[in-house]
Design an enzyme around this catalytic site. Structure first.
Site, PDB file in Angstrom:
ATOM      1  N   HIS A  17      84.141-151.520 -23.369  1.00 43.14           N
ATOM      2  CA  HIS A  17      84.238-149.909 -23.376  1.00 43.14           C
ATOM      3  C   HIS A  17      85.333-149.836 -22.222  1.00 43.14           C
ATOM      4  O   HIS A  17      86.006-150.749 -21.583  1.00 43.14           O
ATOM      5  CB  HIS A  17      83.033-149.428 -23.002  1.00 43.14           C
ATOM      6  CG  HIS A  17      82.109-150.136 -21.908  1.00 43.14           C
ATOM      7  ND1 HIS A  17      82.645-150.114 -20.480  1.00 43.14           N
ATOM      8  CD2 HIS A  17      80.993-150.819 -22.016  1.00 43.14           C
ATOM      9  CE1 HIS A  17      81.676-150.781 -19.939  1.00 43.14           C
ATOM     10  NE2 HIS A  17      80.734-151.375 -20.625  1.00 43.14           N
ATOM     11  N   GLU A  18      85.607-148.613 -21.810  1.00 48.32           N
ATOM     12  CA  GLU A  18      86.614-148.374 -20.900  1.00 48.32           C
ATOM     13  C   GLU A  18      86.330-148.919 -19.487  1.00 48.32           C
ATOM     14  O   GLU A  18      87.064-149.345 -18.808  1.00 48.32           O
ATOM     15  CB  GLU A  18      86.699-146.843 -20.704  1.00 48.32           C
ATOM     16  CG  GLU A  18      88.132-146.345 -20.185  1.00 48.32           C
ATOM     17  CD  GLU A  18      89.165-146.746 -20.567  1.00 48.32           C
ATOM     18  OE1 GLU A  18      89.225-147.107 -21.829  1.00 48.32           O
ATOM     19  OE2 GLU A  18      90.042-147.172 -19.595  1.00 48.32           O
ATOM     20  N   HIS A  49      85.033-152.179 -19.128  1.00 53.10           N
ATOM     21  CA  HIS A  49      85.631-153.499 -19.153  1.00 53.10           C
ATOM     22  C   HIS A  49      87.191-153.269 -18.993  1.00 53.10           C
ATOM     23  O   HIS A  49      87.845-154.274 -18.536  1.00 53.10           O
ATOM     24  CB  HIS A  49      85.171-154.035 -20.538  1.00 53.10           C
ATOM     25  CG  HIS A  49      83.953-154.337 -20.787  1.00 53.10           C
ATOM     26  ND1 HIS A  49      83.065-153.758 -21.601  1.00 53.10           N
ATOM     27  CD2 HIS A  49      83.068-155.341 -20.145  1.00 53.10           C
ATOM     28  CE1 HIS A  49      82.097-154.258 -21.553  1.00 53.10           C
ATOM     29  NE2 HIS A  49      81.712-154.910 -20.669  1.00 53.10           N
ATOM     30  N   GLN A  51      71.270-165.989 -19.246  1.00 59.64           N
ATOM     31  CA  GLN A  51      70.870-165.035 -18.459  1.00 59.64           C
ATOM     32  C   GLN A  51      69.912-163.908 -18.988  1.00 59.64           C
ATOM     33  O   GLN A  51      69.679-162.968 -18.358  1.00 59.64           O
ATOM     34  CB  GLN A  51      71.984-164.373 -17.840  1.00 59.64           C
ATOM     35  CG  GLN A  51      72.954-163.635 -18.790  1.00 59.64           C
ATOM     36  CD  GLN A  51      74.471-163.099 -18.215  1.00 59.64           C
ATOM     37  OE1 GLN A  51      75.168-163.845 -17.890  1.00 59.64           O
ATOM     38  NE2 GLN A  51      74.791-161.782 -18.028  1.00 59.64           N
ATOM     39  N   VAL A  57      82.761-146.985 -14.119  1.00 61.72           N
ATOM     40  CA  VAL A  57      83.430-145.902 -14.862  1.00 61.72           C
ATOM     41  C   VAL A  57      82.295-145.477 -15.813  1.00 61.72           C
ATOM     42  O   VAL A  57      81.571-145.993 -16.194  1.00 61.72           O
ATOM     43  CB  VAL A  57      84.523-146.713 -15.918  1.00 61.72           C
ATOM     44  CG1 VAL A  57      85.023-146.007 -17.069  1.00 61.72           C
ATOM     45  CG2 VAL A  57      85.373-147.439 -15.096  1.00 61.72           C
ATOM     46  N   ARG A  78      75.145-151.790 -23.691  1.00 59.86           N
ATOM     47  CA  ARG A  78      73.829-151.372 -24.241  1.00 59.86           C
ATOM     48  C   ARG A  78      73.609-149.904 -24.504  1.00 59.86           C
ATOM     49  O   ARG A  78      72.511-149.504 -25.000  1.00 59.86           O
ATOM     50  CB  ARG A  78      72.783-151.936 -23.080  1.00 59.86           C
ATOM     51  CG  ARG A  78      72.755-153.295 -22.926  1.00 59.86           C
ATOM     52  CD  ARG A  78      71.467-153.713 -22.192  1.00 59.86           C
ATOM     53  NE  ARG A  78      71.020-154.988 -22.515  1.00 59.86           N
ATOM     54  CZ  ARG A  78      71.588-155.956 -21.362  1.00 59.86           C
ATOM     55  NH1 ARG A  78      72.245-155.791 -20.281  1.00 59.86           N
ATOM     56  NH2 ARG A  78      71.456-157.366 -21.445  1.00 59.86           N
TER      57      ARG A  78
END
Ligand code: AMP
Length: 282
Positions: A34-35, A37, A61, A177, A188
């Site tokens: 998404h933006e 990243h 994890q 962001v 998620r």
């Protein structure tokens, strides 16, 4: 953009870059971009000559009850987005390449940084994160690595590991962001049903409420926590995992908030989707 699957090939690429005097910026991710990243990738591109992105849904994890199998994936779309953001190497290994038979080393960061907040509700999570990031630093050999402030406990853990193990990577941070309505972007968020999307706003709105109360003079972490608990639980399908006021570097709990205090939130939406958010209060 080169797509690289094997750690040895990735290291060979990194050595070539170093030989040519090019600085490498790494952005570690679990994909489904998404933006948030993308802005990390662009930032890496401003600071380094070559941008390497790792795309690896790291099994170590995730807890046994968590969403490893369901974690959203779209490799083709991710490749197109990374390439458009100027990424030159995408490292996407298989789990068996990262953790071959006999793998038996774990990097554990001390409990003062990992024993509370997300570390309390996700036992083993930060050992998984520290170990995979340590491996990624060894494989990709970056000059710098860019991390989002959204995962601010992760950031503290990685800074500590980087210093303690003399890994020598410059750690660069990037602000959270958000969607237009304030929801912090997250892979998620895709799990949220339409009515849960509204409830997800409880996190950013709680942050805004804390800031408003602090601006009006409230300094007690206890009173702020009580007010935020009621505020968040007034949204349908929400269950607070934690509301914590902590020092931004040490992560130690704050009794009275000041300019160094971060409010960290984790909320379960609909019993299944766990979202986090954080920010300075004053
Ligand atoms: P993930 O793929 O969720 O493991 O995240 C990879 C990197 O992107 C981490 O450094 C995150 O902190 C960062 N990141 C995720 N969401 C955001 C966001 N909304 N804003 C800024 N950085 C983010």
């Amino acid at each position: 953009m080169q797509i690289i699957r094997h750690p040895a090939e990735m290291t060979a690429w990194a050595k070539e870059q170093a030989k040519a005097g090019r600085r490498i910026g790494l952005v570690p991710t679990m994909g489904f971009f998404h933006e948030g990243h993308i802005s990390l990738m662009r930032r890496a591109g401003q600071l380094a000559d070559q941008v390497a992105v790792s795309l690896f849904v790291n099994p170590t994890q995730f807890g046994p009850q968590e969403d490893l199998a369901a974690y959203p994936r779209d490799f083709e779309r991710d490749c197109a987005m990374a390439e458009a953001a100027g990424v030159t190497a995408l490292f996407a290994p298989e789990a068996a390449e990262m953790y071959p038979a006999g793998f038996s080393t774990t990097v554990t960061v001390g409990a003062e940084l990992t024993g509370h907040l997300c570390g309390a509700s996700r036992p083993g999570h930060f050992a998984g994160v520290a170990t995979v990031v340590c491996k990624l630093f060894s494989i990709v050999r970056p000059d710098l690595a860019v991390f989002g402030e959204k995962d601010f406990q992760q950031l503290a853990v990685i800074r500590r590991m980087n210093a303690d193990l003399n890994l020598g990577v410059e750690i660069v941070t990037h602000p959270i962001v958000r969607e237009a309505d304030g929801l912090a972007m997250s892979s998620r968020n895709t799990y949220l049903a339409p009515q849960q999307r509204e409830a997800a706003l409880s996190l950013s709105r709680a942050l805004a409420l804390a800031r408003k109360m602090a601006a009006a003079g409230e300094r007690s972490a206890e009173r702020l926590t009580a007010a935020l608990l009621d505020f968040i639980h007034a949204f349908p399908e929400t269950a607070v995992d934690y509301i914590s006021f902590v020092h931004q570097d040490s992560l130690q709990p704050a009794v009275e908030i000041d300019s160094q205090t971060v409010l960290a939130l984790a909320v379960q939406i609909g019993g299944k989707v766990r979202l986090i958010d954080n920010g300075l209060v004053l």
